[in-house]
Scaffold this active site. Structure first.
Site, short mmCIF file in Angstrom:
data_model
loop_
_atom_site.label_atom_id
_atom_site.label_comp_id
_atom_site.label_asym_id
_atom_site.label_seq_id
_atom_site.Cartn_x
_atom_site.Cartn_y
_atom_site.Cartn_z
N ASP A 78 -17.67 64.02 -9.01
CA ASP A 78 -16.70 62.93 -8.91
C ASP A 78 -17.36 61.62 -9.33
O ASP A 78 -18.33 61.19 -8.71
CB ASP A 78 -16.22 62.84 -7.45
CG ASP A 78 -15.16 61.77 -7.27
OD1 ASP A 78 -14.61 61.27 -8.27
OD2 ASP A 78 -14.87 61.45 -6.10
N ASP B 59 -8.16 59.51 -3.18
CA ASP B 59 -9.31 58.80 -2.63
C ASP B 59 -8.84 57.83 -1.56
O ASP B 59 -8.24 56.80 -1.86
CB ASP B 59 -10.00 57.99 -3.73
CG ASP B 59 -10.72 58.88 -4.72
OD1 ASP B 59 -11.41 59.82 -4.29
OD2 ASP B 59 -10.58 58.64 -5.94
#
Ligand code: DX5
Length: 230
Positions: A182, A42
């Site tokens: 997610d 990320d």
């Protein structure tokens, strides 16, 4: 249980965001030990999302340090500007946010020119229908189950409906995209996510905050009715 798209069972992606960022090597080894199929990194820029995580140096070192496939989730404004910085690092897929660009097709083409598979993520408030024009060109759609930027949040209930909507759109448009979920993935919602149409589940706090972290992903696979990978 097999996924509706791939037929080969759910895939689990380890996200190191809630691991010990001072000991990334251990976080990556935990993903491997727990039996992750891939690692999602990320990249948070402090602008598209309020948090700053890490950038290209960590992407490069992670790709060097693991045999697992690595994908990058760009939680950044102006994703175009990041593609050249991400060149030659070793990740196989680049996911950017639909909300972050006024020219998503251009970014998708830039990702393909970079040699990566293109993915698009959508925030909770973005409807599934916003994906329709770009779906045929995508390898992956990443559905955020939470407001992006922070690990450890509870999944929003609307996520399940949205996954099913995207699955229908994929069939309608003939897209080959897989669906990732997610944010907020845990063993108590994994089966519902797969039944709704998810192919890939990203897990961060569900792994790093688990009382026995190496067991975490095995529990999620078992919750989906599958045999642990290893
Ligand atoms: C959040 C990130 C997620 C996060 C998920 O913005 O995109 O990948 O790591 O964390 P958990 O699994 O804790 O919700």
């Amino acid at each position: 249980m097999s996924t509706k798209h791939g037929g080969g069972g759910v895939q689990l992606a380890g996200s190191i965001l809630s691991g010990d960022l001072l000991d990334l090597g251990s976080a990556i080894r935990l993903c491997e030990q727990a039996g992750a199929d891939l690692i999602q990194l990320d990249v948070c820029d402090g602008h598209f999302v309020p948090t700053i995580s890490f950038g290209e140096a960590v992407v490069k070192r992670t790709c060097e340090a693991t045999k697992l496939p690595v994908e990058v989730h760009l939680m950044v404004s102006r994703p175009d500007d990041w593609l050249s910085r991400m060149a030659g690092l070793g990740q196989f897929r680049m996911i950017f946010h639909l909300e972050a660009s006024t020219r998503a097709m251009g970014v998708i083409q830039g990702i393909e020119r970079g040699g990566w598979k293109p993915g698009v993520a959508i925030n909770p408030e973005t409807p599934a229908s916003a994906l329709e024009p770009v779906l045929p060109y995508l390898d992956n759609v990443c559905v955020m189950g939470i407001a992006p930027g922070f690990a450890g949040q509870a999944m929003l209930e609307y996520t399940f409906v949205k996954i099913a909507d995207i699955r229908r759109l994929i069939e309608k448009t003939g897209s080959k995209a897989t669906i990732t979920v997610d944010g907020g993935v845990k063993s108590n919602n994994a089966r519902r996510l797969v039944e709704a149409g998810a192919d890939i589940l990203v897990v961060s706090s569900g792994m790093f905050q688990h009382p026995r972290p190496p067991e975490s992903l095995k529990e999620i696979r078992a919750a989906c009715g599958e045999t642990p990978k290893r």
